[in-house]
Design an enzyme around this catalytic site. Sequence first.
Site, PDB file in Angstrom:
ATOM      1  N   ARG A  13       0.797  -1.042  -0.056  1.00 61.42           N
ATOM      2  CA  ARG A  13      -0.120   0.034   0.036  1.00 61.42           C
ATOM      3  C   ARG A  13       0.798   1.212   0.007  1.00 61.42           C
ATOM      4  NH1 ARG A  13      -0.335   4.864   2.646  1.00 61.42           N
ATOM      5  NH2 ARG A  13       0.156   3.698   4.475  1.00 61.42           N
ATOM      6  N   ASP A  14       1.635   1.471   1.129  1.00 60.83           N
ATOM      7  CA  ASP A  14       2.463   2.686   0.953  1.00 60.83           C
ATOM      8  C   ASP A  14       3.324   2.714   0.113  1.00 60.83           C
ATOM      9  OD1 ASP A  14       3.189   5.273   2.328  1.00 60.83           O
ATOM     10  OD2 ASP A  14       3.637   4.411   4.052  1.00 60.83           O
ATOM     11  N   HIS A 205       5.734   4.653  12.429  1.00 62.76           N
ATOM     12  CA  HIS A 205       5.664   4.451  11.008  1.00 62.76           C
ATOM     13  C   HIS A 205       6.857   5.552  10.376  1.00 62.76           C
ATOM     14  CE1 HIS A 205       3.031   4.058   7.425  1.00 62.76           C
ATOM     15  NE2 HIS A 205       3.829   5.462   6.899  1.00 62.76           N
ATOM     16  N   HIS A 207       9.340   6.906   7.742  1.00 60.83           N
ATOM     17  CA  HIS A 207       9.872   6.979   6.226  1.00 60.83           C
ATOM     18  C   HIS A 207      11.520   7.388   6.467  1.00 60.83           C
ATOM     19  CE1 HIS A 207       6.286   6.569   3.655  1.00 60.83           C
ATOM     20  NE2 HIS A 207       5.634   6.822   4.960  1.00 60.83           N
ATOM     21  N   CYS A 238       4.841   9.110  -0.177  1.00 62.47           N
ATOM     22  CA  CYS A 238       3.383   9.571  -0.224  1.00 62.47           C
ATOM     23  C   CYS A 238       3.185  10.640  -1.473  1.00 62.47           C
ATOM     24  CB  CYS A 238       2.808  10.197   1.270  1.00 62.47           C
ATOM     25  SG  CYS A 238       1.319  10.766   0.976  1.00 62.47           S
ATOM     26  N   ASN A 247       9.199   3.969   3.025  1.00 61.22           N
ATOM     27  CA  ASN A 247       9.126   3.713   4.509  1.00 61.22           C
ATOM     28  C   ASN A 247      10.580   2.970   4.650  1.00 61.22           C
ATOM     29  OD1 ASN A 247       6.202   3.081   3.686  1.00 61.22           O
ATOM     30  ND2 ASN A 247       6.069   3.612   5.885  1.00 61.22           N
TER      31      ASN A 247
HETATM   32  P1  HMG Z   1     -12.872  14.692  -2.374  1.00 61.02           P
HETATM   33  O1  HMG Z   1     -12.374  14.980  -3.831  1.00 61.02           O
HETATM   34  O2  HMG Z   1     -12.853  15.677  -1.404  1.00 61.02           O
HETATM   35  O3  HMG Z   1     -14.090  13.656  -2.163  1.00 61.02           O
HETATM   36  O4  HMG Z   1     -11.562  13.431  -2.123  1.00 61.02           O
HETATM   37  P2  HMG Z   1     -15.244  13.572  -2.876  1.00 61.02           P
HETATM   38  O5  HMG Z   1     -16.133  12.760  -1.826  1.00 61.02           O
HETATM   39  O6  HMG Z   1     -15.645  15.027  -3.319  1.00 61.02           O
HETATM   40  O7  HMG Z   1     -15.087  12.427  -4.070  1.00 61.02           O
HETATM   41  C1  HMG Z   1     -14.443  12.880  -5.319  1.00 61.02           C
HETATM   42  C2  HMG Z   1     -14.431  11.702  -6.197  1.00 61.02           C
HETATM   43  O8  HMG Z   1     -13.807  10.429  -5.578  1.00 61.02           O
HETATM   44  C3  HMG Z   1     -15.798  11.180  -6.390  1.00 61.02           C
HETATM   45  O9  HMG Z   1     -15.948  10.794  -7.796  1.00 61.02           O
HETATM   46  C4  HMG Z   1     -16.201  10.107  -5.522  1.00 61.02           C
HETATM   47  O10 HMG Z   1     -17.352   9.247  -5.876  1.00 61.02           O
HETATM   48  C5  HMG Z   1     -14.870   9.838  -5.446  1.00 61.02           C
HETATM   49  P3  HMG Z   1     -16.376  11.674  -9.114  1.00 61.02           P
HETATM   50  O11 HMG Z   1     -17.846  11.874  -8.707  1.00 61.02           O
HETATM   51  O12 HMG Z   1     -15.596  12.815  -9.132  1.00 61.02           O
HETATM   52  O13 HMG Z   1     -16.354  10.780 -10.317  1.00 61.02           O
HETATM   53  N1  HMG Z   1     -14.595   8.816  -4.272  1.00 61.02           N
HETATM   54  C6  HMG Z   1     -14.149   7.445  -4.206  1.00 61.02           C
HETATM   55  N2  HMG Z   1     -13.903   6.724  -4.974  1.00 61.02           N
HETATM   56  C7  HMG Z   1     -13.078   5.485  -4.467  1.00 61.02           C
HETATM   57  N3  HMG Z   1     -13.247   5.329  -3.253  1.00 61.02           N
HETATM   58  C8  HMG Z   1     -13.533   5.928  -2.275  1.00 61.02           C
HETATM   59  C9  HMG Z   1     -13.919   7.199  -2.717  1.00 61.02           C
HETATM   60  N4  HMG Z   1     -14.381   8.607  -2.053  1.00 61.02           N
HETATM   61  C10 HMG Z   1     -14.731   9.220  -3.188  1.00 61.02           C
HETATM   62  N5  HMG Z   1     -13.234   5.597  -0.894  1.00 61.02           N
HETATM   63  C11 HMG Z   1     -11.060  11.714  -0.676  1.00 61.02           C
HETATM   64  C12 HMG Z   1     -11.610  12.948  -0.697  1.00 61.02           C
HETATM   65  C13 HMG Z   1     -10.598  11.258   0.788  1.00 61.02           C
HETATM   66  C14 HMG Z   1     -11.738  10.584  -1.284  1.00 61.02           C
HETATM   67  C15 HMG Z   1      -9.567  11.793  -1.540  1.00 61.02           C
HETATM   68  O14 HMG Z   1      -9.050  12.699  -1.061  1.00 61.02           O
HETATM   69  C16 HMG Z   1      -8.721  10.700  -1.415  1.00 61.02           C
HETATM   70  O15 HMG Z   1      -9.080   9.625  -1.820  1.00 61.02           O
HETATM   71  N6  HMG Z   1      -7.490  10.710  -0.715  1.00 61.02           N
HETATM   72  C17 HMG Z   1      -6.381   9.668  -0.556  1.00 61.02           C
HETATM   73  C18 HMG Z   1      -5.186  10.142  -0.561  1.00 61.02           C
HETATM   74  C19 HMG Z   1      -4.316   8.915  -0.137  1.00 61.02           C
HETATM   75  O16 HMG Z   1      -4.658   7.732  -0.329  1.00 61.02           O
HETATM   76  N7  HMG Z   1      -3.083   9.355   0.149  1.00 61.02           N
HETATM   77  C20 HMG Z   1      -2.099   8.461   0.527  1.00 61.02           C
HETATM   78  C21 HMG Z   1      -2.460   7.427   1.800  1.00 61.02           C
HETATM   79  S1  HMG Z   1      -2.060   8.476   3.292  1.00 61.02           S
HETATM   80  C22 HMG Z   1      -0.264   8.115   3.524  1.00 61.02           C
HETATM   81  O17 HMG Z   1       0.399   7.479   2.695  1.00 61.02           O
HETATM   82  C23 HMG Z   1       0.138   8.642   4.953  1.00 61.02           C
HETATM   83  C24 HMG Z   1       0.438   7.112   5.802  1.00 61.02           C
HETATM   84  O18 HMG Z   1       1.247   6.150   5.286  1.00 61.02           O
HETATM   85  C25 HMG Z   1       1.169   7.537   7.103  1.00 61.02           C
HETATM   86  C26 HMG Z   1       2.369   8.589   6.886  1.00 61.02           C
HETATM   87  O19 HMG Z   1       3.285   8.087   6.293  1.00 61.02           O
HETATM   88  O20 HMG Z   1       2.264   9.722   7.207  1.00 61.02           O
HETATM   89  C27 HMG Z   1      -0.877   6.825   6.020  1.00 61.02           C
HETATM   90 MG    MG Z   2       3.582   6.376   5.269  1.00 62.30          MG
END
Ligand code: HMG
Ligand code: MG
Length: 283
Positions: A13-14, A205, A207, A238, A247
Site C-alpha cells: 500500500r504505502d 511509522h 519514512h 506519499c 518507508n
Molecule cells: P474529495 O474529492 O474531497 O471527495 O476526496 P469527494 O467525496 O468529493 O469525491 C471525489 C471523487 O472521488 C468522487 O468521484 C467520488 O465518488 C470518489 P467523481 O464523482 O468525481 O467521479 N470517491 C471515491 N472513489 C473510490 N473510493 C472512495 C472514494 N471516495 C470518494 N473511497 C478523498 C476525498 C478522501 C476521497 C480523497 O482525498 C482521497 O481519496 N484521498 C486519498 C489520498 C491517499 O490515499 N493518500 C495516501 C495515503 S495516506 C499516507 O500515505 C500516509 C500514511 O502512510 C502515514 C504517513 O506516512 O504519514 C498513512
Molecule cells: Mg506512510
Amino acid sequence: MSDSVQVYEVGPRDGLQNEARAIATADKVALVDQLTDCGFSAIEVTSFVSPKWVPQLADAADVMAAINRRPGTRYACLTPNMRGFEGAKAAKADEVAIFAAASEGFSQKNINCSIEESFARFAPIIEAAKPLGLPVRGYLSCVIACPYDGAIAPEQVADVAGRLLDMGCYQVSLGDTIGAGTPETTADMLRAVIERVPAERLAGHFHETGGRALANIEASLDFGLRVFDTSIGGLGGCPYAPGAQGNVASEAVATRLEALGLTTGLDLERLAAVAQFSKTLRG
Ligand code: HMG
Ligand code: MG
C-alpha cells in the site's frame, strides 16, 4: 516489556501507491503472497481511496480478491470515508485503517478536508466496524514535521493521537511522513504522546528521507513501542508529501531488531528475496 516486536508490512500500500508506472495487478498479488510467506502477522494490501487521487491502487478490489490468505496474517486496507469502508468490507479486509494528520496543511492536501472534518468522516467508519468486530487502526501523519506547515508541536500530535484512540482505534500509528525525525525529536514527540496514549497502543511509522529511520525506531523502543510499520525493499513515499521517500525497509528493520535480541517471527532469507522482487516493480 516484551522482547517480541511486530513488523507491520505496508509496502503493497504505502510503497506501491507512490509508483508512477502502472504495476500489473498480478504483480501486486505476487508481492503480497510472497510477503505472506515471510511470516508477517499483518500486511497492508491496498487502499479504497479515490482512483483520481491514487490511480495506482484503483485495482484494490481485484488485488484483495486474488491474494492467498494465510491464517495468522491480517490483511488490511486504508479507508478514508464510508465509501472506502464499504469497499474494504466487501473485499473481506481483516482490518481497516483511517488516516488523519497532525497538521492542517497535510490534512487538506492528502484528504481534502480539515482535521476536524476528517474526524466527522471517520466516526461512521468506527461505528460500522464495531458490530462486525473489524479492528480499526488510526494513522497520524506528520508527527514531526509537515511539508506544508513545518515543525509540528508534540502537544498537537498528542492531542490528535488521543482523539483517534478515544474514538475507538485499537492502535495509533505515528507517521514521520517526510522522514524529518531524529532520535531527539522522536523522543520529544513520544514523551508528549505517551501522556495521552499508552505505548502498547502505539506503532511507529518512519519514512526514510533523512536516513535516520532505524535510529528513530531504536529511540521508540526505549519508550516501549513494539510495533513498527515497514515497507519491503524500502518501497514508496506519499504522493501528497513532496520529497517523502519510502518507508524504512522491512528487511533492514527485521535484521536490526534480531541483532538487538528482539524477535520478529520473520524469515530473513525470504525477506531478502522478496526485497529483490520488490525492486523489479519500481519504475
Ligand atoms: P474529495 O474529492 O474531497 O471527495 O476526496 P469527494 O467525496 O468529493 O469525491 C471525489 C471523487 O472521488 C468522487 O468521484 C467520488 O465518488 C470518489 P467523481 O464523482 O468525481 O467521479 N470517491 C471515491 N472513489 C473510490 N473510493 C472512495 C472514494 N471516495 C470518494 N473511497 C478523498 C476525498 C478522501 C476521497 C480523497 O482525498 C482521497 O481519496 N484521498 C486519498 C489520498 C491517499 O490515499 N493518500 C495516501 C495515503 S495516506 C499516507 O500515505 C500516509 C500514511 O502512510 C502515514 C504517513 O506516512 O504519514 C498513512
Ligand atoms: Mg506512510
